[in-house]
Design a protein around this motif. Structure first.
Motif: not given
Length: 321
Positions: A159-160, A162-164, A211, A238-240, A244
Motif C-alpha cells: 500500500a505505501s 501503490s494500491v493499483s 503498511d 495516509s490515503q493509500n 487498502a
C-alpha cells in the motif's frame, strides 16, 4: 470524416478491464477532439482467449503478438475477443500490437503488454516479513506454499507504494507444497534469483512498519493479505492505507475487531509492529493452521526474538516481549 491515427504505449500489465492510466488519459483527451475510440483494457479470459475492451464498437485492422502466436479467430465489437489456436505458457509475458477502426473510420493503434492466463496459481500465504533495513539485511516478504502450482502472473501489492500498481509480478515457475519462497525487496549487491529466493532491483525502501500487503490473481481476487501498524490508533494516516483498508473490507480479507464482515479494518485491527527490528521480524504462528475466511487476522502473528529472523525456513517460535 478526417481519419485519425493514435499509437499508445500502455506500459502497465492489463488486468480485469483496468486501462493503463497514462494511456487512458491520453486517449480520452484525443477522443474529445477527434472522436476516436478509447482503449479500456485487456485480459486473458482462458488459456486461448484474450479480450480487448474499447469504448465503442470497432473492427480489428491488424493484430500481432510478440512473441508470435497463431491466431484462430477475431470477433469485433466493443469487446474484441481473440481466440488462439494454442494456449500460451501460463503467466508468460506477451505484447499485443492491435490496430482497430470504428464506424467513422477513426483508427486507434495500441501496444500493450499482458500475461497469459494462469489457472494453476498455487495456494500460498504470507509467512514472515522484515520491514526494517540494516545492511546487509534487506526487507523481505516470505510466503509459505500450501498447494503446488505455477506462480506466473501472481501480483504482490504494498500500500505505501501503490494500491493499483503491483510492486512485483511473478514470472512463470512451478512450486511445490510445503516450500518457502522469499522475495527480497531491494538489492544491495550482485545476486541472482533461485527457485525459492527472488530479488527486486534497486535500493529503495518499499515496506514500512505501518503498511498493507496483499496478493492478487488475474481476476483481482485477494489470495492473502497482511495488515501492519506501528501503533493501534483509530484512523489511518495516509490515503493509500485508507484505500487498502477499504479494499480489505470489500474482500473480507482481514478480520476486524468483533468479526464484522465488510468493514474496513482500522490500525487497531492490524498486527502491531512497534517492536520489530532488522532481526526481530514479523512472523505468522506456524503452529496455528492457516485461516482462510477471512484470510488474515492479527492474533496469528507475532514479533520474534532478537536474531530470530528465519527467511526460507520454519519460523522461530520465540516471541519478543
Amino acid at each position: 470524416m478526417i481519419k485519425y491515427r493514435l499509437t499508445v504505449f500502455a506500459l502497465l500489465m492489463c488486468t480485469l478491464f483496468t486501462a493503463c492510466s497514462t494511456g487512458e488519459v491520453l486517449m480520452q483527451i484525443i477522443e474529445n477532439k477527434a472522436e476516436v475510440p478509447v482503449f479500456l483494457g485487456c485480459r486473458p479470459i482462458t488459456p486461448t482467449e484474450i479480450l480487448f475492451s474499447f469504448s465503442a464498437e470497432v473492427e480489428v485492422v491488424s493484430l500481432n503478438f510478440d512473441p508470435a502466436v497463431e491466431i484462430g479467430s477475431i470477433e469485433g465489437g466493443s469487446d474484441v475477443r481473440v481466440t488462439l489456436n494454442k494456449p500460451i505458457e501460463e503467466g508468460k509475458r506477451i505484447t499485443a500490437d492491435i490496430l482497430v477502426e470504428d464506424a467513422g473510420t477513426n483508427t486507434l493503434n495500441v501496444i500493450v503488454p499482458f500475461r497469459a492466463r494462469n489457472d494453476r496459481m498455487p495456494k500460498l500465504i504470507f509467512n514472515e516479513v522484515r520491514t526494517e533495513y540494516s545492511r546487509p539485511r534487506v526487507e523481505f516478504v516470505e510466503f509459505l506454499i500450501l498447494e503446488a502450482g505455477n506462480l506466473g502472473a501472481l501480483r504482490l501489492f504494498i500500500a505505501s507504494v501503490s494500491v493499483s500498481v503491483p510492486v512485483y509480478e511473478f514470472m512463470p515457475a512451478e512450486i511445490n507444497a510445503g516450500e518457502y519462497l522469499v522475495l527480497n525487496l531491494r538489492t544491495i549487491e550482485d545476486v541472482s534469483d533461485s527457485p525459492n529466493e527472488l530479488h527486486l532491483p534497486g535500493n529503495t525502501k518499499l515496506l514500512r512498519r505501518t503498511d498493507a500487503l496483499w496478493l492478487m490473481d488475474q481476476d483481482d481476487n485477494i489470495l492473502d493479505a497482511l495488515l501492519l501498524s506501528e501503533n493501534p490508533g483509530p484512523v489511518w494516516a495516509s490515503q493509500n492505507l485508507i484505500m487498502a483498508a477499504e479494499l480489505f473490507g470489500r474482500h473480507n480479507a482481514w478480520q476486524v475487531d468483533g468479526g464484522a464482515e465488510g468493514r474496513a479494518p482500522t490500525p487497531a485491527d492490524a498486527v502491531i509492529t512497534s517492536g520489530t527490528t532488522a532481526t526481530r521480524t514479523i512472523n505468522r504462528d506456524e503452529s496455528t493452521p492457516p485461516s482462510r475466511s477471512p484470510s488474515g487476522r492479527a492474533e496469528n502473528w507475532y514479533i520474534t526474538v532478537t536474531s530470530g529472523n528465519s527467511p526460507g525456513r520454519l519460523n522461530n517460535p520465540g516471541r519478543h516481549n
